[in-house]
Design an enzyme around this catalytic site. Structure first.
Site, PDB file in Angstrom:
ATOM      1  CD  GLU A 111     -15.121 -61.984  20.271  1.00 37.32           C
ATOM      2  OE1 GLU A 111     -15.059 -60.849  20.771  1.00 37.32           O
ATOM      3  OE2 GLU A 111     -16.041 -62.352  19.539  1.00 37.32           O
ATOM      4  CE  LYS A 121     -29.129 -69.194   4.468  1.00 34.83           C
ATOM      5  NZ  LYS A 121     -28.711 -70.382   3.703  1.00 34.83           N
ATOM      6  CG  ASP A 147     -27.889 -71.511   7.229  1.00 36.36           C
ATOM      7  OD1 ASP A 147     -26.695 -71.174   7.241  1.00 36.36           O
ATOM      8  OD2 ASP A 147     -28.560 -71.590   6.183  1.00 36.36           O
ATOM      9  CG  HIS A 194     -11.282 -57.931  24.538  1.00 40.09           C
ATOM     10  ND1 HIS A 194     -11.578 -58.819  23.538  1.00 40.09           N
ATOM     11  CD2 HIS A 194     -12.462 -57.372  24.899  1.00 40.09           C
ATOM     12  CE1 HIS A 194     -12.871 -58.794  23.282  1.00 40.09           C
ATOM     13  NE2 HIS A 194     -13.432 -57.913  24.100  1.00 40.09           N
TER      14      HIS A 194
END
Length: 603
Positions: A283, A415, A491, A589
């Site tokens: 990004e 998760k 993870d 951006h």
């Protein structure tokens, strides 16, 4: 590649075991070129006793000289009104010389061009150069029937064709045509294994154990996947990765690896120390924005952090014949008298595992038991699971009617966004804060303290509440958590609960300065095990000074890593909120998250 054939006698055959002779093609090519230049017989050799280059020079000079002479004479005649058809002896000689030189030049270059075209056409019947190949193949193959030519992986295609006693001759291709036709260096034996994987006679997951070569197994599996799916995997690299390091612990059935760019932000000044933080992301603007937040914190004196809790959880679900029996086990587990004996059983699973507490919840006759324990410098999921299994085996003796439905009953919760993690915490619970001076807010962040406080209340607090957010009372904490997790071998899926964060902003020091804080109750990280030992991820951990296990204080490295994550989130929240308050989000951006390259013109 389409391989056309011609009689054996038309191509010199290479004996078995005889080395290739690439220079032979160069000599033949040079001889052929000389024939094109000299022509055949005496048709194009006008002056046989004079060197060819001298003959060409004479006729070129003659052509231009007499042409210039005639043009000059005709210009004089036009100026003096002399008829053009009246010519002198010198003009006649010049005209004859002009005609002769034109005939020679047309004959020489015209015949050479025709011969060159005919030669190329005939050579195409003998040799074919594949644009995507790095060799030039004569169209013969003397391999015995049923054998697979070198470089051809799918032998079934070749074996289905009539076999003829032919010979393959390989000579070097021009440098401009060199391109590896077999980038994975697959042999004929590899081709047979690929066919077996495609047909299903060899399971893909067993390649590593059968071959004993993890890199070779990945290359074979990749080719098999391309054939089965019919899709190309060009662009997914295979070479340059240590597949032995992931065997049995990180990834099964690999076919390559994905490249993610890693940027750095900092220095992040926190608790009196400076850290350069790696972030793996695709990004644009994320690294630049976080770096601006680090600068604002640095020039304001740095940030401070507090570790509130450190405990990984696992919650199995067990079932009883009645709810009453489930309640009996609940009371037994939560009784402080029984905790010591249970902790001894639990702690046998590892020298770092230490049981901290047990909390239970009942749903009918089903009991959910949430174990919490410290895990040293490991993230600890496997460690706590082994400890839970030890306790369940012990409880089975006193509660024989207990049925263990699952080692994880989602009361952990791993998760998944869950209120239990938001309230009770999981992993490391961190609070990080900083006071940003008024002049820094104005000069570095380009906004005002009052504007930031108001935006935080309406966006991060009221807006998130209106959306029914669970642990999402922040601007973009998951951006930073994910980037650091990928860079350091964590993870990535645990970004879900690790990104639980509430960002608070308040005007202090008579409304001049800004107090900003982030509270993150469930940062799940480790510095040993899993992906942390891979070369790239290990290097990023080393950059932070938290590589491996702490020798002095077990768990210190993982706690410091969690603190760095929280500090980086603090910097990112500060910068993004400032960009929103100043109306700079779209502009930044468009500058950092949009490519100006014309992709259609890129090779």
């Amino acid at each position: 590649m389409d391989v056309r054939r011609r009689p054996i006698s038309s191509v010199p055959l290479r004996k078995a075991g005889e080395p290739l002779k690439p220079q032979k093609r160069t000599q033949n090519h040079h001889t052929h070129h000389q024939k094109l230049v000299k022509g055949s017989g005496s048709d194009t050799q006008a002056l046989p006793l004079v060197p060819l280059y001298l003959t060409n020079g004479i006729f070129f000079s003659l052509f231009f000289s007499v042409a210039y002479f005639l043009l000059h004479r005709w210009r004089e005649k036009i100026r003096t009104s002399t008829p053009l058809h009246v010519v002198t002896l010198s003009e006649i000689a010049a005209i004859v010389s002009l005609i002769a030189s034109v005939i020679y030049l047309l004959g020489f270059f015209g015949i050479g061009f025709v011969q060159s075209a005919n030669s190329r056409a005939s050579s195409d019947d003998e040799l074919e150069l594949d644009d995507d190949d790095n060799t030039l193949f004569a169209k013969e193959d003397s391999r015995p029937p049923g054998s697979c030519p070198a470089g051809v992986i799918d032998c079934s295609v070749v074996s289905s064709q009539p076999q003829m006693p032919t010979q393959m001759v390989v000579v070097s291709a021009p440098p401009s045509k060199v391109l590896d036709m077999n980038p994975l260096n697959l042999s004929q034996e590899d081709g047979e294994i690929i066919n077996s994987v495609v047909s299903g006679s060899i399971p893909s997951y067993s390649l590593e154990s059968r071959l004993g070569d993890c890199r070779r197994a990945a290359a074979i599996r990749r080719e098999a996947v391309q054939r089965i799916s019919g899709k190309s995997l060009e662009g997914l690299p295979v070479e340059g990765f240590d597949y032995d390091s992931i065997l049995g612990q990180c990834c099964e059935m690999p076919i390559g690896y994905v490249q993610i760019p890693v940027g750095v932000v900092g220095p992040l000044l926190m608790d009196g120390k400076e850290y350069t933080v790696p972030m793996a992301t695709t990004e644009g603007c994320l690294v630049a924005s976080t770096n601006r937040g680090c600068k604002a914190i640095y020039v304001s004196g740095g940030a401070t952090s507090v570790l509130l809790r450190d405990g990984m959880t696992r919650a199995p679900v067990v079932r009883f014949p009645t709810a009453n029996r489930a309640a009996q086990l609940k009371f037994f587990l939560e009784d402080p008298v029984n905790f010591d004996s249970l902790s001894v059983l639990f702690n046998k699973s590892s020298r770092f595992a230490r049981l901290q507490g047990i909390k239970c919840a009942i749903a009918g006759k089903n009991l959910y038991i949430r174990f919490s324990c410290s895990t040293g410098d490991a993230m600890g999921m496997n460690m706590v699971s082994k400890g839970v299994q030890n306790v369940l085996d012990f409880l089975q003796n006193d509660f024989p009617d207990m049925d263990v439905v699952g080692l994880s009953g989602n009361f952990c919760a791993d998760k998944k966004p869950a209120a239990v993690n938001w309230i009770e915490g999981r992993g490391k619970s961190i609070v990080c804060e900083a006071i940003i001076k008024e002049e820094v807010v104005k000069k570095v962040l380009k906004t005002e303290v009052a504007a930031l406080v108001e935006l935080n209340m309406l966006k991060n607090l009221a807006g998130s509440a209106l959306a029914g957010a669970l642990g999402g009372f922040n601007a973009h904490a998951s951006n930073i958590v994910s980037a650091i997790y990928i860079a350091t071998g964590q993870d990535p899926a645990q970004n879900v609960e690790s990104s639980h964060c509430i960002t608070m902003m308040e005007a202090v020091n008579d409304g001049k300065d800004l107090h900003i804080s982030v509270s993150m109750p469930s940062i799940e990280v480790g510095t040993v095990g899993g992906g942390t030992q891979l070369a790239s991820q290990s290097a990023c951990l080393n950059l932070l000074g938290v590589k491996g296990a702490s020798r002095d204080s077990p768990g210190a490295n993982s706690r410091l890593l969690a603190t760095i994550v929280a500090g980086s989130v603090l910097a990112a929240e500060l910068s993004l909120m400032s960009a929103l308050a100043a109306g700079q989000l779209v502009k930044s951006h468009m500058k950092y998250n949009r490519s100006s390259k014309d992709v259609s013109k890129m090779v």
